[in-house]
Scaffold this motif. Structure first.
Motif, PDB file in Angstrom:
ATOM      1  N   THR A 221     -33.734  48.613  18.853  1.00 11.36           N
ATOM      2  CA  THR A 221     -32.763  48.203  19.865  1.00 11.36           C
ATOM      3  C   THR A 221     -33.504  47.708  21.098  1.00 11.36           C
ATOM      4  OG1 THR A 221     -31.138  49.813  19.075  1.00 11.36           O
ATOM      5  CG2 THR A 221     -30.838  48.958  21.301  1.00 11.36           C
ATOM      6  N   ILE A 222     -33.071  46.555  21.623  1.00  9.38           N
ATOM      7  CA  ILE A 222     -33.667  45.967  22.819  1.00  9.38           C
ATOM      8  C   ILE A 222     -32.662  46.088  23.960  1.00  9.38           C
ATOM      9  CG2 ILE A 222     -34.838  43.962  23.782  1.00  9.38           C
ATOM     10  CD1 ILE A 222     -36.096  45.057  21.222  1.00  9.38           C
ATOM     11  N   THR A 223     -33.108  46.594  25.100  1.00 14.26           N
ATOM     12  CA  THR A 223     -32.248  46.709  26.272  1.00 14.26           C
ATOM     13  C   THR A 223     -32.893  46.006  27.459  1.00 14.26           C
ATOM     14  OG1 THR A 223     -33.239  48.833  26.928  1.00 14.26           O
ATOM     15  CG2 THR A 223     -31.302  48.923  25.501  1.00 14.26           C
ATOM     16  N   GLY A 224     -32.058  45.554  28.396  1.00 14.86           N
ATOM     17  CA  GLY A 224     -32.588  44.900  29.585  1.00 14.86           C
ATOM     18  C   GLY A 224     -31.543  44.031  30.254  1.00 14.86           C
ATOM     19  N   ARG A 225     -32.020  43.169  31.117  1.00 14.91           N
ATOM     20  CA  ARG A 225     -31.111  42.276  31.831  1.00 14.91           C
ATOM     21  C   ARG A 225     -30.666  41.141  30.910  1.00 14.91           C
ATOM     22  NH1 ARG A 225     -33.518  37.564  33.543  1.00 14.91           N
ATOM     23  NH2 ARG A 225     -35.782  37.426  33.283  1.00 14.91           N
ATOM     24  N   PRO A 226     -29.593  40.436  31.242  1.00 13.14           N
ATOM     25  CA  PRO A 226     -29.157  39.314  30.397  1.00 13.14           C
ATOM     26  C   PRO A 226     -30.206  38.200  30.358  1.00 13.14           C
ATOM     27  CG  PRO A 226     -27.440  39.959  31.956  1.00 13.14           C
ATOM     28  CD  PRO A 226     -28.686  40.675  32.374  1.00 13.14           C
ATOM     29  N   MET A 227     -30.250  37.508  29.240  1.00 16.31           N
ATOM     30  CA  MET A 227     -31.131  36.355  29.083  1.00 16.31           C
ATOM     31  C   MET A 227     -30.302  35.168  28.612  1.00 16.31           C
ATOM     32  SD  MET A 227     -34.241  37.161  29.898  1.00 16.31           S
ATOM     33  CE  MET A 227     -35.268  35.936  29.088  1.00 16.31           C
ATOM     34  N   VAL A 228     -30.642  33.978  29.114  1.00 14.79           N
ATOM     35  CA  VAL A 228     -29.911  32.756  28.791  1.00 14.79           C
ATOM     36  C   VAL A 228     -30.894  31.746  28.210  1.00 14.79           C
ATOM     37  CG1 VAL A 228     -28.529  30.867  29.713  1.00 14.79           C
ATOM     38  CG2 VAL A 228     -28.224  33.167  30.607  1.00 14.79           C
ATOM     39  N   PHE A 229     -30.481  31.060  27.117  1.00 15.06           N
ATOM     40  CA  PHE A 229     -31.327  30.065  26.466  1.00 15.06           C
ATOM     41  C   PHE A 229     -30.495  28.790  26.237  1.00 15.06           C
ATOM     42  CE2 PHE A 229     -32.102  34.352  24.920  1.00 15.06           C
ATOM     43  CZ  PHE A 229     -33.432  34.548  25.225  1.00 15.06           C
ATOM     44  N   PRO A 230     -30.883  27.619  26.775  1.00 17.16           N
ATOM     45  CA  PRO A 230     -32.046  27.442  27.648  1.00 17.16           C
ATOM     46  C   PRO A 230     -31.698  27.791  29.092  1.00 17.16           C
ATOM     47  CG  PRO A 230     -30.972  25.349  27.303  1.00 17.16           C
ATOM     48  CD  PRO A 230     -30.210  26.350  26.487  1.00 17.16           C
ATOM     49  N   THR A 231     -32.709  28.014  29.900  1.00 19.24           N
ATOM     50  CA  THR A 231     -32.468  28.294  31.310  1.00 19.24           C
ATOM     51  C   THR A 231     -32.302  27.011  32.114  1.00 19.24           C
ATOM     52  OG1 THR A 231     -34.855  28.394  31.694  1.00 19.24           O
ATOM     53  CG2 THR A 231     -33.717  30.468  31.213  1.00 19.24           C
ATOM     54  N   ASN A 232     -32.882  25.921  31.634  1.00 19.60           N
ATOM     55  CA  ASN A 232     -32.780  24.648  32.337  1.00 19.60           C
ATOM     56  C   ASN A 232     -32.954  23.516  31.332  1.00 19.60           C
ATOM     57  OD1 ASN A 232     -33.006  22.457  34.164  1.00 19.60           O
ATOM     58  ND2 ASN A 232     -33.771  23.845  35.735  1.00 19.60           N
ATOM     59  N   LYS A 233     -32.000  22.597  31.309  1.00 13.62           N
ATOM     60  CA  LYS A 233     -32.069  21.523  30.324  1.00 13.62           C
ATOM     61  C   LYS A 233     -31.417  20.269  30.891  1.00 13.62           C
ATOM     62  CE  LYS A 233     -31.106  20.514  25.458  1.00 13.62           C
ATOM     63  NZ  LYS A 233     -30.512  21.020  24.196  1.00 13.62           N
ATOM     64  N   SER A 234     -32.013  19.117  30.597  1.00 16.85           N
ATOM     65  CA  SER A 234     -31.481  17.834  31.036  1.00 16.85           C
ATOM     66  C   SER A 234     -30.879  17.112  29.836  1.00 16.85           C
ATOM     67  CB  SER A 234     -32.586  16.993  31.676  1.00 16.85           C
ATOM     68  OG  SER A 234     -32.081  15.752  32.106  1.00 16.85           O
ATOM     69  N   ILE A 235     -29.653  16.591  30.007  1.00 15.91           N
ATOM     70  CA  ILE A 235     -28.936  15.932  28.920  1.00 15.91           C
ATOM     71  C   ILE A 235     -28.447  14.575  29.406  1.00 15.91           C
ATOM     72  CG2 ILE A 235     -26.871  16.006  27.468  1.00 15.91           C
ATOM     73  CD1 ILE A 235     -27.146  18.955  27.254  1.00 15.91           C
ATOM     74  N   THR A 236     -28.594  13.545  28.570  1.00 10.36           N
ATOM     75  CA  THR A 236     -28.082  12.222  28.877  1.00 10.36           C
ATOM     76  C   THR A 236     -26.822  11.974  28.069  1.00 10.36           C
ATOM     77  OG1 THR A 236     -30.306  11.383  29.347  1.00 10.36           O
ATOM     78  CG2 THR A 236     -28.592   9.761  28.879  1.00 10.36           C
ATOM     79  N   ALA A 237     -25.710  11.757  28.761  1.00 14.32           N
ATOM     80  CA  ALA A 237     -24.424  11.507  28.121  1.00 14.32           C
ATOM     81  C   ALA A 237     -24.153  10.010  28.072  1.00 14.32           C
ATOM     82  CB  ALA A 237     -23.313  12.223  28.878  1.00 14.32           C
ATOM     83  N   VAL A 238     -23.270   9.599  27.175  1.00 13.24           N
ATOM     84  CA  VAL A 238     -22.872   8.199  27.043  1.00 13.24           C
ATOM     85  C   VAL A 238     -21.512   8.017  27.699  1.00 13.24           C
ATOM     86  CG1 VAL A 238     -22.357   6.319  25.434  1.00 13.24           C
ATOM     87  CG2 VAL A 238     -24.176   7.966  24.908  1.00 13.24           C
ATOM     88  N   TYR A 239     -21.422   7.029  28.555  1.00 17.95           N
ATOM     89  CA  TYR A 239     -20.183   6.794  29.285  1.00 17.95           C
ATOM     90  C   TYR A 239     -19.017   6.594  28.315  1.00 17.95           C
ATOM     91  CZ  TYR A 239     -16.887   4.804  32.639  1.00 17.95           C
ATOM     92  OH  TYR A 239     -15.778   4.577  33.421  1.00 17.95           O
ATOM     93  N   GLY A 240     -17.934   7.305  28.595  1.00 13.42           N
ATOM     94  CA  GLY A 240     -16.735   7.173  27.789  1.00 13.42           C
ATOM     95  C   GLY A 240     -16.727   8.000  26.523  1.00 13.42           C
ATOM     96  N   GLN A 241     -17.837   8.691  26.208  1.00 15.31           N
ATOM     97  CA  GLN A 241     -17.927   9.490  24.992  1.00 15.31           C
ATOM     98  C   GLN A 241     -17.817  10.982  25.323  1.00 15.31           C
ATOM     99  OE1 GLN A 241     -18.141   8.088  21.862  1.00 15.31           O
ATOM    100  NE2 GLN A 241     -17.815   6.198  23.028  1.00 15.31           N
ATOM    101  N   PRO A 242     -17.438  11.825  24.342  1.00 18.46           N
ATOM    102  CA  PRO A 242     -17.401  13.277  24.587  1.00 18.46           C
ATOM    103  C   PRO A 242     -18.799  13.866  24.683  1.00 18.46           C
ATOM    104  CG  PRO A 242     -16.886  12.807  22.290  1.00 18.46           C
ATOM    105  CD  PRO A 242     -16.964  11.470  22.987  1.00 18.46           C
ATOM    106  N   LEU A 243     -18.892  15.040  25.277  1.00 17.67           N
ATOM    107  CA  LEU A 243     -20.186  15.722  25.445  1.00 17.67           C
ATOM    108  C   LEU A 243     -19.987  17.217  25.227  1.00 17.67           C
ATOM    109  CD1 LEU A 243     -23.204  15.663  26.303  1.00 17.67           C
ATOM    110  CD2 LEU A 243     -22.416  16.030  28.651  1.00 17.67           C
ATOM    111  N   THR A 244     -20.903  17.834  24.479  1.00 20.63           N
ATOM    112  CA  THR A 244     -20.857  19.269  24.209  1.00 20.63           C
ATOM    113  C   THR A 244     -22.096  19.935  24.791  1.00 20.63           C
ATOM    114  OG1 THR A 244     -19.618  18.937  22.154  1.00 20.63           O
ATOM    115  CG2 THR A 244     -20.716  21.045  22.421  1.00 20.63           C
TER     116      THR A 244
END
Length: 362
Positions: A221-244
């Motif tokens: 069992t692992i205990t500790g503070r919350p962790m988020v993945f990724p912590t920082n990410k750059s994404i390029t979206a296309v105009y007029g298209q959906p993005l997830t």
């Protein structure tokens, strides 16, 4: 590496103006997490019988120094520990049998040694001996709790042949982790929690006692503070298209609040607002989850920063997406006002001409 601790580095300088080379030295002070060495008197391999004197010794190597602390079956040991890490049994008894491990608290977290099963033999009727052994070995399953980023060492019971495998979540398959009887995990992550087994490599084993020994199960069992993945990410979206936007987060103790910050709005999982949908949280592995934010149609107003926040009793963590935008090939951006659109393109052309003149003439 820890082997470089207390090493001396010397910089030697030669120069034409110097009659003799000069040098300067420094002493390396390398901080490293604890490693453990467990010893026993009488030595390993000698049977321990009820009534004889026995000593267990734990040595901890770390920088800064960390004190050893013995545990038996995850509780206090039956005898008082000495300051230098000894457990001294003047006359060992059958109830002293069990799993012993050495733990230590360090600046970087809590750490634990491999487990050692102390088996105290005593005289019983021959007809009772198999039942005692089965009962003894059936209780060798263990639970090990480690702080996030700490280290853990696991070992198969001494005198047996076996190697470690991990029970894959979902599939239930045993994934081999090598051929060694010892397993060491440094800087553990939430994803490494789960069930580990020391299993016999010999499927034709006919001795039930050996099979039980080589089927040792450890729940990590692992205990500790919350962790988020990724912590920082750059994404390029296309105009007029959906993005997830998809993010994974882990927490133990369990999270008590999660939310998205988008377009200066707070969107909680299960809600939607102005073309933004925050889906419900889904589970991925033990203590780990997945959050998804869906943009139905990307426009200029969607460019910028999107934050995901998760909170638990042990702290707060944040994941950030930077959304940029591009246009599909041949796509023309339509404006509500034709004159505004024309003005925009004229300004762009003028700016490019100015840059070209400045480059050529200056």
């Amino acid at each position: 590496m820890r082997t470089h601790h207390n090493a001396t580095l010397t910089c030697l300088v030669n120069h034409i103006a110097l009659k003799q080379p000069v040098n300067v030295s420094l002493l390396l002070d390398v901080q490293y997490t604890p490693s453990f060495a467990i010893s026993r008197e009488p030595g390993f391999g000698i049977p321990i019988r009820e009534g004889m004197p026995v000593s267990l010794k734990c040595d901890v190597d770390s920088n800064p120094r960390a004190a050893p602390l013995w545990q038996k079956d995850d509780t206090n040991p039956p005898v008082q520990q000495t300051p230098d890490g000894f457990l001294n049994f003047t006359e060992i008894r059958r109830e002293h049998s069990g799993w012993y491990k050495c733990t230590s608290r360090h600046l970087l977290g809590r750490f634990s040694s491999i487990g050692y099963f102390l088996n105290v033999r005593y005289d019983v009727d021959v007809t009772q001996e198999p039942d005692f052994d089965v009962r003894e070995l059936s209780s060798t399953g263990r639970h090990v709790e480690v702080d996030l980023g700490g280290a853990v060492q696991l070992a198969c019971p001494s005198g047996t042949s076996g190697c470690w495998s991990r029970l894959e979540p979902g599939s239930g398959r045993l994934e081999p982790l090598g051929s060694s009887q010892e397993l060491k995990i440094e800087q553990v992550l939430y994803q490494e929690a789960g069930e580990y087994r020391c299993v016999s490599p010999n499927k034709e084993s006919l001795r039930r006692l050996d099979t039980l020994r080589n089927s040792l199960t450890v729940n990590l069992t692992i205990t500790g503070r919350p962790m988020v993945f990724p912590t920082n990410k750059s994404i390029t979206a296309v105009y007029g298209q959906p993005l997830t936007l998809t993010i994974e987060f882990c927490a133990n103790p369990a999270y008590n609040k999660v939310l998205w910050i988008a377009r200066d709005k707070v969107v909680r999982p299960g809600n939607s607002e102005d073309g933004i949908i925050a889906y419900d949280i889904t589970n991925s592995t033990t203590n780990c989850h997945q959050a998804v934010l869906f943009l139905t149609k990307v426009t200029n107003s969607d460019i910028g920063e999107y934050s995901f926040l998760v909170r638990s009793p042990n702290g707060l963590s944040e994941g950030v997406f930077m959304v940029n935008m591009t246009y599909a090939s041949g796509y023309i951006v339509q404006s509500a006002s034709g004159s505004n659109s024309a003005t925009f393109y004229v300004n762009v052309v003028n700016l490019l001409l100015l840059l070209l003149i400045f480059t050529c003439c200056y």
